[in-house]
Structures are given as C-alpha cells and as structure tokens.
Design a protein around this motif. Structure first.
Motif, mmCIF file in Angstrom:
data_model
loop_
_atom_site.group_PDB
_atom_site.id
_atom_site.type_symbol
_atom_site.label_atom_id
_atom_site.label_comp_id
_atom_site.label_asym_id
_atom_site.label_seq_id
_atom_site.Cartn_x
_atom_site.Cartn_y
_atom_site.Cartn_z
ATOM 1 N N ARG A 79 -25.108 9.617 -23.133
ATOM 2 C CA ARG A 79 -24.844 10.243 -24.427
ATOM 3 C C ARG A 79 -26.094 10.975 -24.899
ATOM 4 N N ILE A 80 -25.930 12.260 -25.182
ATOM 5 C CA ILE A 80 -27.023 13.087 -25.682
ATOM 6 C C ILE A 80 -26.765 13.358 -27.159
ATOM 7 N N VAL A 81 -27.688 12.949 -28.003
ATOM 8 C CA VAL A 81 -27.558 13.161 -29.446
ATOM 9 C C VAL A 81 -28.399 14.377 -29.817
ATOM 10 N N LEU A 90 -18.508 16.282 -27.287
ATOM 11 C CA LEU A 90 -18.196 17.200 -26.189
ATOM 12 C C LEU A 90 -18.518 16.474 -24.888
ATOM 13 N N THR A 91 -17.514 16.307 -24.010
ATOM 14 C CA THR A 91 -17.682 15.486 -22.810
ATOM 15 C C THR A 91 -17.291 16.259 -21.561
ATOM 16 N N ALA A 92 -18.086 16.057 -20.512
ATOM 17 C CA ALA A 92 -17.757 16.559 -19.174
ATOM 18 C C ALA A 92 -18.337 15.583 -18.175
ATOM 19 N N THR A 109 -21.729 12.977 -22.439
ATOM 20 C CA THR A 109 -21.148 13.305 -23.745
ATOM 21 C C THR A 109 -22.269 13.773 -24.664
ATOM 22 N N VAL A 110 -22.050 14.899 -25.312
ATOM 23 C CA VAL A 110 -23.011 15.421 -26.288
ATOM 24 C C VAL A 110 -22.463 15.165 -27.681
#
Length: 512
Positions: free
Chosen positions: A197-199, A152-154, A158-159
């Motif tokens: 990037r968030i995991v 999911l990106t904004a 990105t998540v």
C-alpha cells in the motif's frame, strides 16, 4: 533522497497463536456478540469496541490483533468492560450483557504505526460457565480520517490518495511502483505477489504530519521525501514531489529488500540497502553521483565499514547514497545481477556482510572497498588492523602557560590547526472516524510477558510485542541546505576544540 524505516514485528513467544479464518470454538456456550468495531483516533491510536451477552456472567474479554501481512503471530489486550445496563456511576446490574473497549496506542515512541496499515483483530469472550467464544477476524485500515481516501489497485499494489485531481498522479505512482518491482525481481530473486500500500500525501506538510516522532526531529538537516515500512508493507510519499517516480521506486525497492532478507533486514548495512534502493530507482537524478564525484576529487570518501549507518551532514549523507549506488553497480557490472540475489540469501542466514560477501563473491567488505576505490582512481585504504586511531590522527597542541594578569590583558594568538582528513475494513464500514481527535490516547494495558530483544544494527534494544514496535532504520531524505549546524560526533568536536579553548582563555584583570 530516500530513507527507510522498518516497523511492526509482532513476535510474542508466550502468546503465539494461529489465526484461523472465522474461528468459532465448540465450547462457545450461548455467548452472543452483538457488535464489534474499530474506531480510528489517528494519529494517537485505535479503539476496538465490543458488545456481547450470555446467559452466564461474562468474566473476561480480550482483543487479539496483528498486522495484516506476512507476520503470523500477534498480541492481545484485556478489554475493559461493564454491564450494558450499568448506571452512570458504573455500578453493574449484571455482566450477562456487556460493552467494552481497548485502545492500541499508535502515536509515540515504539508504538508508532504508519497510516495505510491494515490490522486484523478479533475478540475472545469467556463466561463463568467456562464457555469461550472467538469472533471471526475483522480487518481495519488505519488512516487519517480527515482525508477522503480513494483507492487505485493493480496487482499487489494499491495507491491510497485524496484531493481533487489526485487520481491522475496516483496512476503515475502506481506505474512507477510496478516498473520498479518488475526491474528488481530478477536482481533480488523474488516473486512480487505480496500486497503493498502506497499512501500518497498532497504535499510535504501532510507527509511530515504522518512521520514518526524521531523522523520529525531530523527535518532540520534532511527533508524526508518517502518512507518504507517493511512489516506493514506500507510506503509513505509526498505525492506532489516532482521526483515522485524516483521516490516511489526507491521506497518500493526497500520493501523488496526487507522481504528477501526477513528478520536480517535491520542488519543490512546502509551502503547496500540504499545502494540497492537507488539501483531500483526508475527515474534517478544526478545529485548523488555529483556528490560522490566531489568526494572522490577531494579524496574525502569514507570506507564502506563506516557506512553501516549513514550520518554526518546533509551533504555527507547524499554522498553516502551515491557511494552505495556506485558500489552496487560495481558488483552488478562485474559479477552479474544473479549474484546479488545470492548475496541477500546468504546475508539472511549469516547476518554478517563479510561472511555473505566471501561466500558469494570470494572477498570481504575491505577487499570490495579496495577494488572499488582502485576502479575510481582512489588509493586503497590501510587494512582495518593497520589503521591509526582517531586520537593518533589529530594534531598535537601544547597549550602555552597563562600570562600573569595585567591592567591591559595581552591577547594570546590562537594556533592554526591543519585540517584533519576525515577518513477501516477492506470495505471499511467499521473503521469509524472519531468525531474529535484527542491529544493523547488512553494508556494501553501491558502485555503479560517480558519483551523480547530485537537486534537493530549491531546493538540490542528492547521492544514490546505489538504493532509498530519492530526494528527501524532511518528514512530516505534530501539534504536541507544552509542549516549551518554541526552534525558530526560530539566527542570529536570536543577533542578538536578543547585545546583552542584552553589557549584562548585569559584571566580578566581585577577591578582596581
């Protein structure tokens, strides 16, 4: 309830090279690369594989790799290869057509790479005719292939998430990260365009499995809820934690601090780093303030100079977070947000908190500590040069002589000591899951030059120049209550308990 770890600084002075896009050299001859791929062996490594052919014997193959992001230098490994038509014993028929691979270890020690890291890699092939061919750059996304990841990106964020119903929580995490970036941009003076990037893991156990070994060892005292990796631009969080908004915004702020301070980030004292991260928290709790209020009430507040790194018990660490946040608020409320950006810029060049404070605010760390203490109803501490040593603050205990042995030993009462105040590729087709995750990766080929020094805090440590070897600091955690373990200085513990042990020692009577 947070912690930061910084890693993956790739600086190889002897091997620095530029990364032109899709470079093909003019002297490539007729070398033809038929396939390349990166295979995830999470959590122990990544294997880079290649197949190539030429009209001349292929003599050497290298794989060049670097973290995708702000770092522009990289490292390489020699690729072990053999003839594509070699027999089962490995006897080559011809090295005009070869297959080879090299493995980058990512699991233990300084080689740790967090999941969510993008790695840019390319191959270079040389044959006996002198021809050299460099493949175009490829990008591999290093993740745990046991999970079916969604993205999911904004904007720059990105998540990465997985599991049934995780999309809703991923959107909320994305919103919290965006809010934190917008909030901290004017404070730290940056433009939030760098990719992040968030995991988001589905629970603490999945997050725990992804942590570096040194952080796993701390979980008996503190429970890591999130971790930020500045050079990889990666944040790991427990996506199911009820405090996910606060965790996300705290860790995102750590990435921003790392960005604005650059290589000086590992010198930023913890009180400032964690204080800023909590200042960027969009959903703070009262836990830190409560712990600080308790410390103020009992006059148990350490000097800022003792908070360059957080340590002690879980409660001490929580109080330190509250103290760092309170000091940052003191600076912002008294001198304005824009001064913080100036402070970070000055610190980046000076690498010294006292010089940076003096240049921006006109006072050093001790003076800041003094003014903050007075504003909170505390007495100022003596100047550092006037403070007594630790040994001078300890009570003096003179052991009594040991009585002669008797048939019935007379117990010697122990004195009571007065308590001392302790001051896969972006489209990711080539990142192929390994069918079986092995317990260890093949030993990587050593880089052909000495490792440079990387400064961590006030000390120097050796680092190898490949992904996952940059300076690191502790991550962000909440305390684990009721552990009953001593977490102070072992030397202090020995000094305090040795006199008691001497007094309590009694000679046992001989057998008659």
């Amino acid at each position: 309830m947070r912690i930061l770890l910084l890693a993956l600084i790739l600086v190889v002075p002897a091997l620095m090279f530029s990364w032109p896009h899709a470079l093909i050299r003019a002297d490539q001859g007729d070398i033809d690369v038929t396939s390349v791929k990166a295979t995830s062996l999470y959590p122990v490594g990544i294997t880079f594989s290649i197949s190539a052919q030429s009209s001349a014997e292929i003599e050497e193959v290298r794989v060049y790799f670097r973290n995708t992001g702000r770092v522009t230098a990289g490292a390489y490994r020699e690729v072990e290869f053999r003839a594509a038509d070699a027999d089962s014993a490995g006897s080559p028929e011809s090295n005009r057509s070869i297959k080879g691979e090299a493995t980058l270890s990512t699991g233990l020690g300084g080689g740790y790479i967090p999941p969510g890291t993008e790695i840019t890699y390319s191959f270079e092939i040389r044959d006996e005719s002198g021809a050299v061919y460099r493949t175009p750059d490829h990008v591999a996304l290093y993740t745990n292939t046991a999970f079916d990841w969604e993205f999911l990106t904004a904007g720059p964020i990105t998540v990465l998430h997985y599991g049934q119903g995780s999309g809703t929580r991923a959107q909320l995490i994305l919103d919290a990260a965006t809010e934190a970036l917008d909030r901290m941009a004017p404070v730290l003076g940056f433009d939030p365009t760098e990719p992040v990037r968030i995991v988001a893991f589905q629970g603490f156990q999945d997050l725990f499995d992804a942590l570096p070994l040194r952080m796993k060892a701390l979980q008996s005292r503190v429970r890591t809820e999130g971790m930020a990796f500045g050079d990889e631009r990666v944040v790991l969080i427990d996506g199911l934690n009820p405090d996910y908004r606060g965790i996300t915004s705290h860790e995102i702020t750590h990435l921003v601090v790392a960005e604005v301070t650059g290589r000086a980030n590992n010198r930023v004292p913890s009180w400032l780093s964690e204080g800023l991260a909590e200042f960027g928290n969009v959903d703070p709790t009262s836990e830190y303030r409560t712990a600080l209020d308790r410390g103020i009430l009992t006059n148990h507040v350490p000097p800022l100079s003792a908070l360059a790194f957080f340590g002690g018990s879980g409660e001490d660490i929580i109080q330190a977070y509250g103290q760092g946040l309170s000091v940052v608020r003191f600076l912002v409320d008294g001198y304005g947000e824009s001064k913080v950006a100036e402070l970070m810029k000055e610190f980046r060049s000076s690498l010294d908190i006292n010089r940076a404070l003096e240049a921006v605010y006109g006072f050093d760390q001790y003076a800041l500590d003094t003014d903050w203490r007075i504003s909170n109803g505390l007495e100022p501490l003596p100047k550092p040069e006037d403070r007594k040593s630790l040994r001078a603050l300890l009570p003096t205990v003179t052991p009594s002589p040991t009585p002669p042995p008797t048939q019935t030993p007379t117990p010697i009462p122990s004195p009571t000591l007065s308590p001392a105040r302790q001051p896969a590729f972006t489209q990711y087709p080539a990142l192929t899951p390994s069918p079986t995750v092995t317990s260890a990766a093949p030993s990587p080929t050593s880089l052909p030059q000495p490792s440079p020094e990387v400064i961590v805090g006030d000390s120097a440590v050796e680092s190898s120049d490949e992904p996952g070897t940059g300076p690191a600091s502790p991550g962000c955690s909440s305390p684990v209550h009721g552990t009953g373990m001593f977490s102070g200085d072992p030397a202090l513990l020995a000094i305090l308990t040795l006199p008691l042990a001497m007094l309590a020692t009694k000679r046992r009577p001989r057998d008659q």
